[in-house]
Design an enzyme around this catalytic site. Structure first.
Site, short mmCIF file in Angstrom:
data_model
loop_
_atom_site.label_atom_id
_atom_site.label_comp_id
_atom_site.label_asym_id
_atom_site.label_seq_id
_atom_site.Cartn_x
_atom_site.Cartn_y
_atom_site.Cartn_z
N GLY A 13 113.16 74.36 19.42
CA GLY A 13 112.36 74.04 20.49
C GLY A 13 112.25 75.52 21.34
O GLY A 13 113.21 76.42 21.23
N ASP A 141 121.40 76.02 16.73
CA ASP A 141 122.14 75.79 15.63
C ASP A 141 121.48 75.64 14.43
O ASP A 141 121.80 75.83 13.14
CB ASP A 141 123.41 74.63 15.88
CG ASP A 141 122.74 73.35 16.28
OD1 ASP A 141 121.51 73.39 16.79
OD2 ASP A 141 123.19 72.44 16.06
N THR A 163 119.01 77.92 23.18
CA THR A 163 119.09 76.54 23.44
C THR A 163 119.52 76.07 24.78
O THR A 163 120.54 76.63 25.20
CB THR A 163 119.79 75.67 22.25
OG1 THR A 163 119.80 74.37 22.75
CG2 THR A 163 121.22 76.34 22.28
N ASP A 165 120.76 73.35 25.27
CA ASP A 165 121.85 72.75 25.24
C ASP A 165 123.11 73.61 25.30
O ASP A 165 124.38 72.98 25.40
CB ASP A 165 121.83 71.96 24.03
CG ASP A 165 120.73 70.80 23.90
OD1 ASP A 165 120.20 70.63 25.03
OD2 ASP A 165 120.29 70.39 22.92
N ARG A 200 118.31 53.49 46.31
CA ARG A 200 118.36 53.23 45.08
C ARG A 200 119.49 54.22 44.43
O ARG A 200 120.03 54.90 44.94
CB ARG A 200 117.17 53.23 44.33
CG ARG A 200 115.86 52.35 44.82
CD ARG A 200 114.67 52.37 44.02
NE ARG A 200 113.84 51.24 44.66
CZ ARG A 200 112.76 51.43 43.97
NH1 ARG A 200 112.18 51.76 43.15
NH2 ARG A 200 111.65 50.26 44.34
N GLY A 208 120.40 66.84 25.39
CA GLY A 208 121.96 67.22 25.13
C GLY A 208 122.37 66.23 23.86
O GLY A 208 122.84 65.09 24.20
N GLU A 260 120.87 62.78 26.73
CA GLU A 260 120.12 61.92 25.83
C GLU A 260 120.97 61.55 24.94
O GLU A 260 120.95 60.14 24.30
CB GLU A 260 119.13 62.70 25.25
CG GLU A 260 119.47 63.94 24.35
CD GLU A 260 118.60 64.60 23.53
OE1 GLU A 260 117.62 63.81 22.94
OE2 GLU A 260 118.66 65.81 23.04
N ARG A 312 112.76 73.12 29.95
CA ARG A 312 112.57 74.26 28.86
C ARG A 312 110.92 75.04 29.33
O ARG A 312 110.72 75.50 28.59
CB ARG A 312 112.75 73.76 27.58
CG ARG A 312 111.66 72.65 27.27
CD ARG A 312 111.58 72.65 25.38
NE ARG A 312 112.72 72.78 24.87
CZ ARG A 312 113.14 72.25 23.99
NH1 ARG A 312 112.68 70.84 23.41
NH2 ARG A 312 114.23 72.40 23.44
#
Length: 394
Positions: A13, A141, A163, A165, A200, A208, A260, A312
């Protein structure tokens, strides 16, 4: 350092900061007499290219110089484009390799047998034909796992971790992480007005898959609850906390951030679509499922916001520009010193060159005992004295 040719690529990504690495490698290379070739579309550039075909060569190989990289660091994304390609496990041989023999491996899952090809031999031939003395691989990775494979085959590789992440092993920081947190923080602060106006429970989903750093650090700077892949929360307790937060808030709303890959007891995130080159399938939205659970259990309305790809996108922030430029300089220093098979990193808060991570170990995970409050489902804020800036214990 005598004249050398460097190949540089970006895989996986995109994140903000990649172009800063590319430009810095090119500029430093020009200063020390190195030629830099951009390999387009990540590892695909070394598996799909037909170097005898001018059109194919033009598509995948791009000479880089000061002129064509002068302004690329001003924008996000990657100038060299990207793909998720694993040369060691290709499900189908590309056109350029059809008819050639490669080692293969068969596996059976859910009654379906599939075959994957290891085309590393072709990658090595292309590296030799291109005359690459070094390869600089920028990725997460997955991408760097193949960089480690090339290192084992004798290719002189330097890895640069990126990344959002932030889950690459052997480093406390990966390019793209700071910008992702900055974007998430801004989006959540803006959306507070909407969630609050409608009274709300706001649910924010961020990337992730296996590690919760993006959710955890965003929660840290926004004072919001979070759920991460490393710890399965109790659904009833989570809902109770969110409802209590909402009731105690003068504006009558509450917020939670979900990785995620976050799950609760008795629940597994659903996946869909075919697996990518590294065996990962896309995940259904855990945020939507949590929203349904909250509505069923309490009747409270929710607002679900998916912040994944937005985080990103765009130009890098100060930290990512600085780290990306520094990582590039470190990579070139290492090449000049004849040191390869290494990765640029931040270790104990300091820049360092470290071994390329062993892919068998998987991604780096959040240390639950010191970083996550398992009773309150939020980051741990106390006992930080003496820790490096990104709060990761040695």
């Amino acid at each position: 350092m005598s004249a050398r040719r460097i190949g540089i690529l970006t895989g996986g990504g995109d994140v903000p900061g990649l172009n800063s690495v590319i430009k810095s490698v090119v500029y430093r290379g020009a200063e020390i007499g190195c030629e830099v070739l951009g390999i387009r579309r990540g590892w695909e550039g070394l598996t799909h290219v037909d170097l005898k075909d001018p059109a194919s060569r033009s598509r995948y190989i791009q000479p880089l110089n000061r002129e064509n990289t002068r302004t690329i660091d001003r924008t996000g994304g990657t100038y060299l484009h990207s793909s998720r390609t694993n040369p060691a496990k290709m499900q189908k041989l590309p056109l350029a390799l059809e008819g050639q023999k490669f080692s293969r491996e068969q596996s059976t899952k859910d009654g379906v047998t599939s075959t994957v090809f290891d085309v590393t031999a072709a990658v090595l031939r292309n590296i030799e034909t291109l005359g690459l003395d070094y390869v600089v691989a920028i990725g997460g990775d997955d991408t760097l796992s193949y960089a480690a494979e090339l290192d084992r085959h004798g290719v002189k590789v330097i890895a640069v971790p990126k990344t959002m992440d932030n889950d690459v092993r052997n480093t406390e920081y990966c390019i793209g992480f700071s910008t992702a947190i900055t974007r998430a923080m801004d989006a959540i602060e803006r959306q507070r007005t909407t969630v609050g106006s409608h009274e709300r429970i706001g649910i924010f989903r961020v990337f992730g898959r296996d590690a919760g750093y993006t959710a955890l650090y965003t929660a840290y700077v926004t004072s919001v609850r979070c759920c991460i892949p490393e710890y399965k929360v109790n659904l009833e307790h989570l809902i109770e906390i969110l409802v209590t937060d909402k009731r105690n808030n003068p504006s009558n709303y509450s917020l939670v951030i979900l990785s995620e890959g976050a799950e609760w007891e008795g629940y597994t995130v659903k996946e869909y679509g075919p697996a990518d080159a590294f065996g990962h399938r896309k995940k259904m939205s855990v945020a939507e499922d949590l929203s349904d659970e909250i509505k069923t259990a309490t009747g409270h309305e929710t607002v679900v916001s998916d912040l994944t790809y937005d985080l990103r996108s765009g130009s890098p922030d100060f930290v990512d520009r600085m780290v990306a430029t520094t990582y590039a300089g470190m990579a070139m220093d290492s090449l000049q010193e004849g040191k390869t098979g290494l990765m640029t990193a931040v270790s104990n808060g300091c820049y360092a060159m470290v071994p390329i991570p062993d892919p068998k170990l998987g991604p780096r995970k959040v240390e639950i005992a010191t970083m996550y409050n398992t009773e309150r489902y939020r980051p741990t804020y106390d006992r930080k004295l003496g820790l490096p800036i990104f709060l990761t214990r040695a």
